[in-house]
Every structure is written in C-alpha cells, then in structure tokens.
Design an enzyme around this catalytic site. Structure first.
Site, mmCIF file in Angstrom:
data_model
loop_
_atom_site.group_PDB
_atom_site.id
_atom_site.type_symbol
_atom_site.label_atom_id
_atom_site.label_comp_id
_atom_site.label_asym_id
_atom_site.label_seq_id
_atom_site.Cartn_x
_atom_site.Cartn_y
_atom_site.Cartn_z
ATOM 1 C CG ASP A 209 -1.962 -1.062 1.201
ATOM 2 O OD1 ASP A 209 -2.171 -1.635 0.120
ATOM 3 O OD2 ASP A 209 -2.569 -1.339 2.251
ATOM 4 N NE ARG B 209 -19.451 -8.553 -18.620
ATOM 5 C CZ ARG B 209 -20.638 -8.184 -19.095
ATOM 6 N NH1 ARG B 209 -21.216 -7.078 -18.619
ATOM 7 N NH2 ARG B 209 -21.249 -8.884 -20.013
HETATM 8 O O1 F6P Z 1 -1.418 -5.242 3.206
HETATM 9 C C1 F6P Z 1 -2.365 -4.248 3.043
HETATM 10 C C2 F6P Z 1 -3.515 -4.773 2.300
HETATM 11 O O2 F6P Z 1 -3.016 -5.318 1.150
HETATM 12 C C3 F6P Z 1 -4.626 -3.773 1.995
HETATM 13 O O3 F6P Z 1 -4.480 -3.113 0.796
HETATM 14 C C4 F6P Z 1 -5.852 -4.631 2.035
HETATM 15 O O4 F6P Z 1 -6.961 -3.876 2.438
HETATM 16 C C5 F6P Z 1 -5.538 -5.648 3.062
HETATM 17 O O5 F6P Z 1 -4.132 -5.800 3.038
HETATM 18 C C6 F6P Z 1 -6.183 -6.996 2.881
HETATM 19 O O6 F6P Z 1 -5.642 -7.857 3.811
HETATM 20 P P1 F6P Z 1 -6.068 -9.342 4.195
HETATM 21 O O7 F6P Z 1 -7.226 -9.719 3.332
HETATM 22 O O8 F6P Z 1 -4.870 -10.163 3.913
HETATM 23 O O9 F6P Z 1 -6.363 -9.295 5.637
#
Ligand code: F6P
Length: 368
Positions: free
Chosen positions: A129, A285
C-alpha cells in the site's frame, strides 16, 4: 560481543519480505558477528515461542521468493496486555538483544507497545500500500504496482474489443498510492481514491466525454477504499462529533458507526460498476485484483530495496540505535523513531504531483 536477534514478520505479506530477512541475517552474520532466531506467524508465534532457525540452509534461495518464510498473522499485542507480556517473556527467555519486526502500520503500533514495554525493537517498512509514514517508499509496492499495471494493460484490449467500461479494483483501504500509480502507468481514464471522494455523475460525465470523442471504451481504476462524496460527508460529520465528546458510551457508538461505514466501502466496486452501467448506458464489467497483487516473485526494485533495508537494519542494531524504523529518504537509509511512524498513515495528498500529472493527461478523479 556477539548479539542475539529475534526476527518476525507481521500483518499482510508482500513481495520482498524474504529478501529483507536474507539481507538482515547475512549482513548481521557476516559483518557483525550476530546470531538470529525467527519467530513464526508474527506476534502470535513469538508469544507462543514458536521458532525457525535462520541459517545458511533456511535462507538459501529465498531472495526471489514471494511471501515470508516466517509466516505472518494480523495479531495486535498492542490491544492485549496478555500477549505483550508473553512476548516480553519469550524475548527474555531467549536472552535477545533486539527484536526486528517487518511490517506495516499495524505492526508499527505493536512495535511501539513493545518498545514501551522495554524491548529493543527495530522495524522495517513493508506493504504493497506504500502507506507507512516517514519513509519515501516501502518494499512490496513496486511489485504490486507492476502487477496492477499489467492487469490494466490486459483489460485495455478486451475493453476495446467489446466497447465496455472495465472497472478494476486495486488494493488500498485507506491510501490510494497503488491505484494512483497503476492508474497513471496503465492509462486509466478514471481513477478513484480513498483520499478524493467521488460522485458517480462525474464519472459518467467523463466516460460520456470520451464516447463523444470517439472512444468507445473506458478503464476505471478504483481503490478498494474509495468513497463517495455523500459517504465522506457522513464520516466527516461523525468524526467531528467524536472529537467533541468525552462520553465513553457515545464514543463507542460513534466509532462503531465510522467502522461500519468505512468497512462497507471495501468491496463496494460491485455496486459502483452497476451504477456506472446504469448512468452511462454502456456495458460495464468488474475485475477485482485482490491478493494476486501481494503474491509471487518480487520485482528487482523490491529485491534491491529490501536487501538495502535489511543490511542497513543489521548496521543499525550493531550501532545500538534501537527503537527505530529503517526509512528511505532520497538516496539514504536513515533511522526514524517508531512512535513517529506508528500513529500516522501516509495517504495521498490531494495536491500530490502524481495527482496533478494524472489530471494533466485528462484523467478524471470523479470529483469535478
Ligand atoms: O497489506 C495491506 C492490504 O493489502 C490492503 O491493501 C488490504 O486492504 C488488506 O491488506 C487486505 O488484507 P487481508 O485480506 O490479507 O487481511
């Protein structure tokens, strides 16, 4: 005197974690006579004292591997006294001189808690991120940027063939760096970020302008945490109320409402795609890239960055500069106090140069 160092990875994984572990352990062993022990599955594994030996054999060949050989979890010792105590006990049982935590924003809050509990903690900034404060960049971001950009490239040809609007959801719950970077690199026509609330009518106007100019397809890159102007207003009002009250029960209620509203944004792109189809009259889509963006081989940029951070971290421990994160500042790697990192999220400033660049090439942010 030889130092004994614990290592763990915590929070969502990302490409480059193994390269960082390898850089840290190799530099530590080769240059500074250090020894290492890995803790499995993040803070939980350390609390339970589950370990992996970090030696030539376990490190062999991991530079190019995605994920983390140590495993990870999303535990939060910062919120439970019990887990913090167990981690401190493991630290003392192993007679550690320092603990290295590789992680994102949550990990930094936990690391701060452990620092306050008296441990010599150092951290490394990882996340796709790119939202960790006080560092120019985090490892994992560049690889994910490549994956998301390639996805947009591939969507272009099918969008053109079918004259469709292709919406692509990219990770980033509270920060839109990945969507913004991939959106610009992939030439998305509309980019929607958590930092710039959007209005569906503005998106529609941008797509219709393209249609009038003879472009019969459009690509919309949407961050998973993008938010409508309407919802953003409600959240801002709730946050104002929260700041104005000391009443615990009322605070709990307000916090819960904010969490629910913000949580509802994740996955909202299904609804958004339907709305775009309705308001533009153009077949639409959705593609959700999801965890594909976190998997697989790290890019050469991330391997290089993670190796630099890992080796710099070993030096920082050797110099006993504890309580810091290794941060990238221009061409340098510098220590930054964990508490400076822990309570801030690096979000995209609405006037950031990348935003300006996108606007200059005619990209819509759905805001005007
Ligand atoms: O590591 C950050 C991130 O990739 C965010 O962008 C996302 O919201 C989140 O992790 C999702 O994480 P998980 O589904 O692995 O808990």
């Amino acid at each position: 005197m030889s130092k004994f160092i614990g290592v763990l990875t915590s929070g969502g994984d990302c490409p480059g974690l193994n390269a960082a572990i390898r850089g840290l352990v190799r530099a530590g062993q080769n240059q500074y006579d250090m020894q290492f022990v890995g803790f499995l599955d993040g803070f939980r594994g350390m609390a339970q004292d589950r370990t992996l030996e970090l030696n030539r054999k376990t490190l062999s060949g991991i530079l190019v591997d995605g994920g983390t050989i140590l495993g990870t979890s999303r535990d939060t010792p910062a919120r439970t006294r019990e887990m913090t105590d167990e981690i401190v006990a493991t630290y003392n049982r192993h007679h550690l001189d320092a603990l290295v935590c590789l992680g994102g924003d949550g990990t930094h809050k936990n690391a701060m808690r452990l620092k306050e509990a008296g441990l010599n903690v150092v951290t490394m900034p990882k996340t796709i991120d790119n939202d960790i404060a006080c560092t120019d960049v985090t490892f994992g971001f560049n690889t994910a940027l490549g994956i998301a950009t390639e996805a947009i490239d591939r969507l272009h040809s099918t969008a053109t063939s079918h004259h469709r609007v292709m919406v692509v959801e990219i990770m980033g719950n509270s920060a839109g760096w990945l969507t913004l970077g991939a959106g610009i690199a992939g030439g998305a026509d509309v980019i929607l970020l958590p930092e710039i609330p959007y209005d569906v009518d503005m998106i529609s106007a941008a797509i219709k302008r393209r249609a009038r100019a003879g472009k019969r397809f459009s690509i919309v890159a949407v961050a998973e945490g993008a938010i409508t102007k309407e919802d953003a207003k409600v959240v801002a009002e709730l946050k104002k109320q929260l700041a104005a009250t000391e009443d615990e029960a009322e605070r709990d209620q307000l916090e819960e409402k904010i969490r629910r509203l913000e949580g509802a944004r994740v996955g909202h792109s299904v609804k958004l795609t339907q709305e775009i189809e309705e308001v533009t009259g153009q077949e639409s889509r959705l593609t959700i890239l999801g965890h594909l963006q976190r998997g697989g081989t790290p890019s050469s940029f991330d391997r290089l960055l993670a190796t630099r951070l890992g080796t710099a971290c070993a030096r920082m421990i050797h110099e006993e500069k504890f309580g810091n994160m290794v941060a990238v500042k221009g061409q340098e790697i510098v220590p930054v106090a964990i508490e400076e990192v822990a309570n801030t999220t690096n979000r995209v400033p609405v006037d950031h140069a990348w935003v300006e660049t996108a606007r200059l090439v005619g990209t819509s942010f759905g805001d005007q």
